[in-house]
Scaffold this active site. Structure first.
Site, PDB file in Angstrom:
ATOM      1  N   HIS A  12      -8.238  -0.457 -12.476  1.00  0.00           N
ATOM      2  CA  HIS A  12      -8.470  -1.339 -11.327  1.00  0.00           C
ATOM      3  C   HIS A  12      -7.567  -0.928 -10.374  1.00  0.00           C
ATOM      4  O   HIS A  12      -5.913  -0.237 -10.222  1.00  0.00           O
ATOM      5  CB  HIS A  12      -8.389  -2.810 -11.437  1.00  0.00           C
ATOM      6  CG  HIS A  12      -9.484  -3.191 -12.546  1.00  0.00           C
ATOM      7  ND1 HIS A  12     -10.334  -4.326 -12.027  1.00  0.00           N
ATOM      8  CD2 HIS A  12     -10.647  -2.947 -13.055  1.00  0.00           C
ATOM      9  CE1 HIS A  12     -11.024  -4.558 -12.755  1.00  0.00           C
ATOM     10  NE2 HIS A  12     -11.511  -3.617 -13.744  1.00  0.00           N
ATOM     11  N   CYS A  52      -6.801  -8.085 -13.722  1.00  0.00           N
ATOM     12  CA  CYS A  52      -5.509  -8.159 -12.995  1.00  0.00           C
ATOM     13  C   CYS A  52      -4.508  -9.087 -12.436  1.00  0.00           C
ATOM     14  O   CYS A  52      -3.404  -8.774 -12.208  1.00  0.00           O
ATOM     15  CB  CYS A  52      -5.644  -7.333 -11.157  1.00  0.00           C
ATOM     16  SG  CYS A  52      -6.452  -6.023 -11.844  1.00  0.00           S
ATOM     17  N   GLU A  68      -5.561  -2.559  -8.558  1.00  0.00           N
ATOM     18  CA  GLU A  68      -4.468  -3.359  -8.379  1.00  0.00           C
ATOM     19  C   GLU A  68      -3.434  -2.716  -9.442  1.00  0.00           C
ATOM     20  O   GLU A  68      -2.138  -2.200  -9.820  1.00  0.00           O
ATOM     21  CB  GLU A  68      -4.734  -4.792  -8.722  1.00  0.00           C
ATOM     22  CG  GLU A  68      -5.807  -5.723  -7.747  1.00  0.00           C
ATOM     23  CD  GLU A  68      -6.845  -5.529  -7.861  1.00  0.00           C
ATOM     24  OE1 GLU A  68      -7.304  -6.394  -7.859  1.00  0.00           O
ATOM     25  OE2 GLU A  68      -7.225  -4.487  -8.385  1.00  0.00           O
ATOM     26  N   CYS A  94      -9.292  -9.333  -9.548  1.00  0.00           N
ATOM     27  CA  CYS A  94     -10.043 -10.061 -10.800  1.00  0.00           C
ATOM     28  C   CYS A  94      -9.076 -11.017 -11.840  1.00  0.00           C
ATOM     29  O   CYS A  94      -7.434 -10.827 -11.506  1.00  0.00           O
ATOM     30  CB  CYS A  94     -11.116  -8.544 -11.871  1.00  0.00           C
ATOM     31  SG  CYS A  94      -9.867  -7.912 -13.058  1.00  0.00           S
TER      32      CYS A  94
END
Length: 147
Positions: free
Chosen positions: A56, A89, A58, A86
Site C-alpha cells: 500500500h 497501514c 502508506e 486501512c
C-alpha cells in the site's frame, strides 16, 4: 508572509502519486511524508505490480521515510495520504509513532476508523483534506474497471 506549505499543498503532491497509481492500473492511493516542509518520501499503491497485498502507498512511504531518516520512528513527520488508511497501514503507522496523519477521502468500508483500529495516542489526525478530489479519482478508477 503567507505559508504556502499547507495541508492542501502537500495533499496535492499525494494526489499526483495517486494519479500515477491510476495510470498503472493500481487502486489510486498516493502518499507523501513530510518533515520540516520537505517531502522525504513519495509513494503510491504497488500491490498489483509487486504482487504484494502489503504494498500500500502508506507502507511504501513508511519504509522510504525510515530509510531516509536512518531510524524506524517517524517522529516530527506528517503523512499525507489521499484515502483513509486501512487497518494494516494504521497498525504500521502506530508502530512508527508518526506525529501527524492527514488524509483525504474516508474509507467507509475498510478504513481504520470503521475497523476500530487506533493510531498512536500522540498522533494528530486531520481528515477530509481535498476529500472530493481523492474520492472522484477512486470513483473514476472503479467506473473504468467495471466497463
Amino acid at each position: 508572509m503567507i505559508n504556502i506549505f499547507t495541508d492542501e499543498y502537500f495533499m496535492k503532491k499525494a494526489l499526483q502519486e495517486a494519479e500515477m497509481a491510476f495510470e498503472k492500473g493500481e487502486i489510486p492511493v498516493g502518499a507523501v511524508v513530510v518533515v520540516n516542509n520537505i517531502v522525504i518520501a513519495r509513494s503510491h499503491n504497488l500491490t498489483e505490480l509487486l504482487n504484494d497485498v502489503t504494498a500500500h502507498a502508506e507502507m511504501q512511504a513508511i519504509t522510504a521515510s525510515a530509510n531516509y531518516l536512518g531510524g524506524k520512528y517517524l517522529k516530527d513527520c506528517t503523512l499525507y495520504v489521499t484515502v483513509e488508511p486501512c487497518q494494516m497501514c494504521a497498525g504500521a503507522l502506530y508502530w512508527s509513532q508518526i506525529t501527524k496523519v492527514v488524509y483525504g477521502a474516508t474509507d467507509e468500508h475498510r478504513g481504520y476508523v470503521k475497523m476500530g483500529t487506533k493510531l498512536h495516542p500522540k498522533t494528530v489526525v486531520v481528515s477530509g483534506v481535498m476529500a472530493d478530489e481523492a474520492s472522484e479519482l477512486m470513483k473514476r478508477f472503479f467506473a473504468e474497471r467495471r466497463k
